[in-house]
Write a protein that holds these residues in place. Structure first.
Motif: not given
Length: 143
Positions: A31, A35, A38, A91, A95, A128-130
Motif C-alpha cells: 500500500r 499510494e 500517479d 495499482n 482508486g 486501489g485507494d483506502e
C-alpha cells in the motif's frame, strides 16, 4: 557481454523474510509503495519455498490506465532469485481495484508461463485507494 549476479541485500532497510498468508497481507505490504503513484505500476513479489518474501521487482511503469507487461520481464526476476512462487501486484490510480479484462487475460497468460517454467503464480492483487484491493485468485477460485 553481460555478467549476471544475484546479490543478497542485508541493509537494515530490508526486513527479514516473512510468509505471505493472503492477499490482504500483500495489499498491506505494498500500500505504501503504490499510494503516491500517479500511474500504474506492476510489481512481482518473489517467494521462497515457504512462501516468504525474498524481494520484489518493478516490472513496468505505465500510464494512468495501463502498464505494458511481458512474461519475459515478470519471470526474469523470479528465475534469477531462485523463486519457488510469485505474486503479481499492481495499482489502479483511479482508486477502483476492479480488475480489467486485460488484467484477467494477463494473469491467465502469466500462470501458464509459470507452469511451464516451474514457478507458481499464487495470486494477482490489484490495489486501489483506502485499503481496497481485489485478489484474482480468490475472485476466480484458483486457490
Amino acid at each position: 557481454m553481460y555478467e549476471i549476479r544475484v546479490v543478497r541485500e542485508r541493509r537494515p532497510k530490508y526486513r527479514s523474510p516473512r510468509a505471505v498468508l493472503d492477499a490482504q497481507a500483500v495489499a498491506a505490504a505494498f500500500r505504501e509503495h503504490f499510494e503516491p503513484l500517479d500511474r500504474e505500476q506492476f510489481v512481482v513479489v518473489v517467494l521462497d519455498g515457504k512462501n516468504r518474501i525474498m524481494g520484489f521487482n518493478v516490472v513496468s511503469i505505465g500510464s494512468l490506465t495501463a502498464a505494458l507487461v511481458h512474461p519475459r520481464e515478470v519471470f526474469k526476476a523470479a528465475i534469477l532469485s531462485n523463486a519457488a512462487a510469485l505474486i503479481l501486484a499492481h495499482n489502479h490510480p483511479s482508486g477502483d481495484p476492479t480488475p480489467a479484462a486485460e488484467d484477467r487475460a494477463l494473469t491467465v497468460r502469466l500462470r501458464q508461463c509459470g507452469e511451464l517454467v516451474g514457478i507458481r503464480v499464487l495470486d494477482h492483487v490489484v490495489i486501489g485507494d483506502e485499503g481496497q484491493f481485489v485478489s484474482l485468485a480468490e475472485q476466480e477460485g484458483w486457490r
